[in-house]
Design a protein around this motif. Sequence first.
Motif, mmCIF file in Angstrom:
data_model
loop_
_atom_site.group_PDB
_atom_site.id
_atom_site.type_symbol
_atom_site.label_atom_id
_atom_site.label_comp_id
_atom_site.label_asym_id
_atom_site.label_seq_id
_atom_site.Cartn_x
_atom_site.Cartn_y
_atom_site.Cartn_z
ATOM 1 N N ARG A 57 0.842 -1.208 0.000
ATOM 2 C CA ARG A 57 0.000 0.000 0.000
ATOM 3 C C ARG A 57 0.876 1.257 0.000
ATOM 4 O O ARG A 57 0.593 2.224 -0.697
ATOM 5 C CB ARG A 57 -0.922 -0.036 1.231
ATOM 6 C CG ARG A 57 -1.968 1.007 1.290
ATOM 7 C CD ARG A 57 -3.003 0.842 0.173
ATOM 8 N NE ARG A 57 -3.038 2.107 -0.529
ATOM 9 C CZ ARG A 57 -3.229 2.281 -1.824
ATOM 10 N NH1 ARG A 57 -3.450 1.272 -2.601
ATOM 11 N NH2 ARG A 57 -3.225 3.458 -2.359
ATOM 12 N N LYS A 58 1.966 1.246 0.770
ATOM 13 C CA LYS A 58 2.888 2.389 0.769
ATOM 14 C C LYS A 58 3.547 2.565 -0.604
ATOM 15 O O LYS A 58 3.736 3.690 -1.059
ATOM 16 C CB LYS A 58 3.940 2.256 1.857
ATOM 17 C CG LYS A 58 3.389 2.511 3.243
ATOM 18 C CD LYS A 58 4.499 2.890 4.182
ATOM 19 C CE LYS A 58 3.945 3.209 5.539
ATOM 20 N NZ LYS A 58 3.562 4.586 5.682
ATOM 21 N N LEU A 59 3.887 1.450 -1.243
ATOM 22 C CA LEU A 59 4.424 1.534 -2.599
ATOM 23 C C LEU A 59 3.392 2.146 -3.545
ATOM 24 O O LEU A 59 3.717 3.012 -4.359
ATOM 25 C CB LEU A 59 4.813 0.144 -3.108
ATOM 26 C CG LEU A 59 6.184 -0.371 -2.766
ATOM 27 C CD1 LEU A 59 6.333 -1.820 -3.231
ATOM 28 C CD2 LEU A 59 7.265 0.482 -3.375
ATOM 29 N N ALA A 60 2.151 1.682 -3.438
ATOM 30 C CA ALA A 60 1.090 2.223 -4.294
ATOM 31 C C ALA A 60 0.916 3.722 -4.050
ATOM 32 O O ALA A 60 0.780 4.499 -5.001
ATOM 33 C CB ALA A 60 -0.220 1.477 -4.051
ATOM 34 N N GLU A 61 0.962 4.151 -2.795
ATOM 35 C CA GLU A 61 0.856 5.583 -2.478
ATOM 36 C C GLU A 61 2.023 6.362 -3.078
ATOM 37 O O GLU A 61 1.832 7.456 -3.611
ATOM 38 C CB GLU A 61 0.806 5.792 -0.964
ATOM 39 C CG GLU A 61 -0.499 5.355 -0.335
ATOM 40 C CD GLU A 61 -0.449 5.379 1.195
ATOM 41 O OE1 GLU A 61 0.506 5.960 1.767
ATOM 42 O OE2 GLU A 61 -1.360 4.797 1.801
ATOM 43 N N PHE A 62 3.224 5.795 -3.007
ATOM 44 C CA PHE A 62 4.384 6.450 -3.608
ATOM 45 C C PHE A 62 4.170 6.654 -5.103
ATOM 46 O O PHE A 62 4.393 7.738 -5.641
ATOM 47 C CB PHE A 62 5.664 5.639 -3.353
ATOM 48 C CG PHE A 62 6.840 6.137 -4.138
ATOM 49 C CD1 PHE A 62 7.580 7.220 -3.680
ATOM 50 C CD2 PHE A 62 7.195 5.553 -5.347
ATOM 51 C CE1 PHE A 62 8.663 7.708 -4.405
ATOM 52 C CE2 PHE A 62 8.277 6.036 -6.082
ATOM 53 C CZ PHE A 62 9.004 7.109 -5.611
ATOM 54 N N PHE A 63 3.734 5.591 -5.781
ATOM 55 C CA PHE A 63 3.524 5.697 -7.219
ATOM 56 C C PHE A 63 2.344 6.612 -7.552
ATOM 57 O O PHE A 63 2.399 7.364 -8.523
ATOM 58 C CB PHE A 63 3.365 4.313 -7.854
ATOM 59 C CG PHE A 63 4.689 3.626 -8.062
ATOM 60 C CD1 PHE A 63 5.438 3.869 -9.199
ATOM 61 C CD2 PHE A 63 5.201 2.759 -7.109
ATOM 62 C CE1 PHE A 63 6.667 3.261 -9.395
ATOM 63 C CE2 PHE A 63 6.428 2.145 -7.292
ATOM 64 C CZ PHE A 63 7.169 2.403 -8.441
ATOM 65 N N GLU A 64 1.285 6.571 -6.745
ATOM 66 C CA GLU A 64 0.150 7.480 -6.974
ATOM 67 C C GLU A 64 0.580 8.935 -6.847
ATOM 68 O O GLU A 64 0.168 9.788 -7.635
ATOM 69 C CB GLU A 64 -0.978 7.183 -5.984
ATOM 70 C CG GLU A 64 -1.713 5.910 -6.288
ATOM 71 C CD GLU A 64 -2.577 5.419 -5.133
ATOM 72 O OE1 GLU A 64 -2.749 6.146 -4.130
ATOM 73 O OE2 GLU A 64 -3.083 4.293 -5.233
ATOM 74 N N ASN A 65 1.421 9.232 -5.862
ATOM 75 C CA ASN A 65 1.868 10.611 -5.636
ATOM 76 C C ASN A 65 2.879 11.081 -6.673
ATOM 77 O O ASN A 65 2.915 12.255 -7.023
ATOM 78 C CB ASN A 65 2.475 10.759 -4.241
ATOM 79 C CG ASN A 65 1.438 10.603 -3.153
ATOM 80 O OD1 ASN A 65 0.260 10.846 -3.354
ATOM 81 N ND2 ASN A 65 1.882 10.153 -1.992
#
Length: 151
Positions: A57-65
């Motif tokens: 989820r943190k990886l996904a947030e990084f990529f989303e941002n």
Amino acid sequence: MRGNVERVPDLTNKDVFIPINLNSHWTLALAMYRETTISYFNSMDCLLETEDYNMIRKLAEFFENNYPPGDNSRLTKWRIRNNTNIQAQQNSDDCGVFVLAWTRVIVTDLRYLYQVGKDPKQMPKLRKIFQQELKENQLMKMPFFETFQGQ
């Protein structure tokens, strides 16, 4: 997970392999920009436990941002896909071999993805191949794919 990411190259339009080590266990995340998907590979019964999910989820947030879906995408967030059809490891030592082998087949010949770890005799052979490749600083195509023969 600590959020202290330093100097990440531009990953736009790229697939990014991310080896992850949590609690002495190696897993693999593959961030695919064009699909805005993070695929997760875990050789321990294909589980997505709380700590794994938090990391992904943190990886996904990084990529989303940093790499939001493009204007032509109907998606607004990166999706997480847990691969559950892959083979589970038979011991507590082969997780790193699985990560290396999955990465190799994803890059070179995807049809072998579900063959990694299918035969327990395959892991010692793959270990020797990876060790030899590191010593010689080059990939050996034939020995690697020969480990999947007869499966």
